[in-house]
Design an enzyme around this catalytic site. Structure first.
Site, PDB file in Angstrom:
ATOM      1  N   TYR A  43     -16.206  -7.588 -55.568  1.00  0.00           N
ATOM      2  CA  TYR A  43     -17.536  -8.029 -55.129  1.00  0.00           C
ATOM      3  C   TYR A  43     -17.473  -8.365 -53.643  1.00  0.00           C
ATOM      4  O   TYR A  43     -16.535  -9.031 -53.201  1.00  0.00           O
ATOM      5  CB  TYR A  43     -17.980  -9.274 -55.902  1.00  0.00           C
ATOM      6  N   GLU A  45     -20.655  -9.206 -51.529  1.00  0.00           N
ATOM      7  CA  GLU A  45     -21.981  -9.449 -50.963  1.00  0.00           C
ATOM      8  C   GLU A  45     -21.853  -9.936 -49.525  1.00  0.00           C
ATOM      9  O   GLU A  45     -21.026 -10.802 -49.230  1.00  0.00           O
ATOM     10  CB  GLU A  45     -22.743 -10.510 -51.768  1.00  0.00           C
ATOM     11  N   ASP A 188     -35.523  11.106 -42.264  1.00  0.00           N
ATOM     12  CA  ASP A 188     -34.650  11.120 -43.438  1.00  0.00           C
ATOM     13  C   ASP A 188     -33.868  12.434 -43.375  1.00  0.00           C
ATOM     14  O   ASP A 188     -34.415  13.508 -43.647  1.00  0.00           O
ATOM     15  CB  ASP A 188     -35.518  11.036 -44.696  1.00  0.00           C
ATOM     16  N   THR A 214     -28.811  10.411 -47.431  1.00  0.00           N
ATOM     17  CA  THR A 214     -27.824  10.322 -48.492  1.00  0.00           C
ATOM     18  C   THR A 214     -26.512  10.828 -47.907  1.00  0.00           C
ATOM     19  O   THR A 214     -26.476  11.410 -46.807  1.00  0.00           O
ATOM     20  CB  THR A 214     -28.210  11.180 -49.715  1.00  0.00           C
ATOM     21  N   LYS A 217     -24.746  15.284 -49.789  1.00  0.00           N
ATOM     22  CA  LYS A 217     -25.268  16.661 -49.739  1.00  0.00           C
ATOM     23  C   LYS A 217     -24.406  17.459 -48.758  1.00  0.00           C
ATOM     24  O   LYS A 217     -23.214  17.641 -49.022  1.00  0.00           O
ATOM     25  CB  LYS A 217     -26.752  16.624 -49.390  1.00  0.00           C
ATOM     26  N   ARG A 223     -21.907  10.063 -53.782  1.00  0.00           N
ATOM     27  CA  ARG A 223     -23.326   9.748 -53.904  1.00  0.00           C
ATOM     28  C   ARG A 223     -23.542   8.388 -53.259  1.00  0.00           C
ATOM     29  O   ARG A 223     -22.875   7.415 -53.616  1.00  0.00           O
ATOM     30  CB  ARG A 223     -23.752   9.704 -55.372  1.00  0.00           C
TER      31      ARG A 223
HETATM   32  N1  DSN Z   1     -32.813  15.266 -55.509  1.00  0.00           N
HETATM   33  C1  DSN Z   1     -32.578  15.586 -54.134  1.00  0.00           C
HETATM   34  C2  DSN Z   1     -32.845  16.997 -53.822  1.00  0.00           C
HETATM   35  O1  DSN Z   1     -32.524  17.819 -54.642  1.00  0.00           O
HETATM   36  O2  DSN Z   1     -33.356  17.323 -52.761  1.00  0.00           O
HETATM   37  C3  DSN Z   1     -33.295  14.696 -53.192  1.00  0.00           C
HETATM   38  O3  DSN Z   1     -33.522  13.473 -53.736  1.00  0.00           O
END
Ligand code: DSN
Length: 403
Positions: A43, A45, A188, A214, A217, A223
């Site tokens: 933990y 925080e 984003d 994110t 990707k 993730r």
């Molecule tokens: N689910 C993702 C995508 O496929 O673009 C974005 O949240």
């Protein structure tokens, strides 16, 4: 069946199938090792040097390293690496800078926007007033429309960054529009973070107020989510993430992000990112040669959106038939889609995962052939079974990714 056996089944599936989901990738053993490490037990925080629990000496070093790497790679003043993923990262930004009822100018979902950019089914849409801009008939973001809507609605926030838009973004133009109306800018970059890190696409970080992403990707990490911002927003953003929205950060995820960011600095990653774009261009050319129509008139990034209307099949039918054939892709709405989202007119394809597996332009052209055969023979079970055998042979002819 034991969970471990199910995990083995999923590993086998990933090795035997061809992944064209634009938002998925195959992580390195280093990233997966960090995710499965003892950091999952802790933990923490708070933030490095300011925790609410003892025992965070090592955790602090890891989180600070992730912050420093993110700042260096993207050129950010400040980075928060604690968001659990993209949706919480975006929500944290909204809650940091907006009051309920404030106006946000964001892209229409069917033109490439994202659910978390104010789709009516989401919490942000209930809290804030989202106004929509679109793309032009030539498939580019309609910057003139953004300017007109900005003057009319005086948004507090102008939002760019997309999940199915296949073109690069003129951040300078958006910043100029925002300056004219005193709006905050947010990008984003979830889909394109790896391509921005490799300096192959425009980078909004030095220009815009706030950037979210994110990390799983094109960046090829765990993730997770990240927020980068100008120093003036740093305190508000950090408070919005913790204690505003989240509790204990997932330190195993942050360690895995640190590994991914280390990897993203390498020459290998740059070569990888270049190949993503080469494969994407090759796939777009091969599809157009087979009479597939691409929304947004082609691609400049890792993804493309096929408009299936001239093929007289829906996105759902194609997604299901491709899955039967060992090719994994997702149905997607096209701009102002006349069909329902449950069986939309589009199919989204991306090249990050196949590029990680080592596939190149020859394989991409072969995949385009299979797509054409399946879309033209959507009910031909024998043909689909035959393609399935071929896609499996192709997938297995590549070694497991990044071992
Ligand atoms: N689910 C993702 C995508 O496929 O673009 C974005 O949240």
């Amino acid at each position: 069946m034991k969970t471990s056996e199910l995990i083995n089944q999923e590993e086998k599936r990933q090795l035997e199938e061809i992944c064209l989901i634009a938002s998925e990738n195959h992580t390195s053993p280093g990233v997966r090792q960090a995710l499965g490490s003892v950091l999952v037990n802790k933990y923490a925080e708070g933030y490095p040097g300011k925790r609410y629990y003892a025992g965070n000496k090592v955790v602090d070093l890891i989180e600070q390293r992730a912050i420093d790497l993110a700042k260096k790679i993207f050129g950010a003043d400040h980075a928060n690496v604690q968001p659990l993923s993209g949706a919480p990262a975006n929500l944290a930004v909204y809650s940091a800078i907006l009051e309920p009822g404030d106006t946000v100018l964001g892209m229409d979902l069917s033109h490439g926007g994202h659910l978390t950019h104010g789709h009516p089914v989401t919490l942000p849409a209930k809290l804030y007033k989202f106004i929509r801009y679109k793309t032009t008939s030539e498939g580019k973001i309609d910057y003139d429309q953004i300017a007109t809507l900005a003057k009319k609605h005086k948004p507090k926030l102008i939002l760019v960054g997309y999940s199915s838009y296949s073109r690069d973004i003129d951040y300078q133009r958006v910043q100029e529009i925002a300056n004219q109306v005193g709006a905050i800018t947010m990008a984003d970059i979830s889909h394109i973070a790896g391509l921005v890190a490799a300096k192959l696409l425009n980078n909004p970080v030095p220009l815009f107020d706030i950037i979210t992403s994110t990390t799983h990707k094109t960046l090829r990490g765990p993730r997770g989510g990240i927020i980068m911002c100008k120093q003036k927003w740093a305190e508000q953003i950090d408070k919005a993430v913790f204690p505003g929205l989240q509790g204990g950060p997932h330190q195993n995820q942050i360690a895995a992000l640190t590994v991914a960011l280390e990897e993203a600095q390498s020459d290998n990653f740059k070569t990888y990112a270049e190949q993503i774009l080469e494969n994407s261009t090759a796939l777009a050319i091969a599809l157009e040669a087979r009479d597939f129509k691409l929304a947004f008139n082609g691609t400049e990034n890792h993804l493309m959106l096929i408009d299936l209307r001239n093929k007289n099949v829906g996105g759902l039918e194609v997604q299901l038939a491709l899955e039967q054939a060992g090719i994994i892709a997702n149905m997607n709405v096209i701009p102002d889609d006349p069909a329902k989202p449950t069986n939309p007119s589009g199919l989204r394809l991306g090249t990050p995962a196949i590029t990680t597996r080592g596939m190149g332009e020859d394989e991409v052209r072969q995949i385009a052939d299979w797509l054409e055969q399946i879309v033209s023979n959507i009910n031909n079970v024998e043909l689909i079974a035959d393609v399935k055998k071929q896609t499996k042979d192709l997938a297995l002819s590549f070694p497991p990714p990044l071992q």
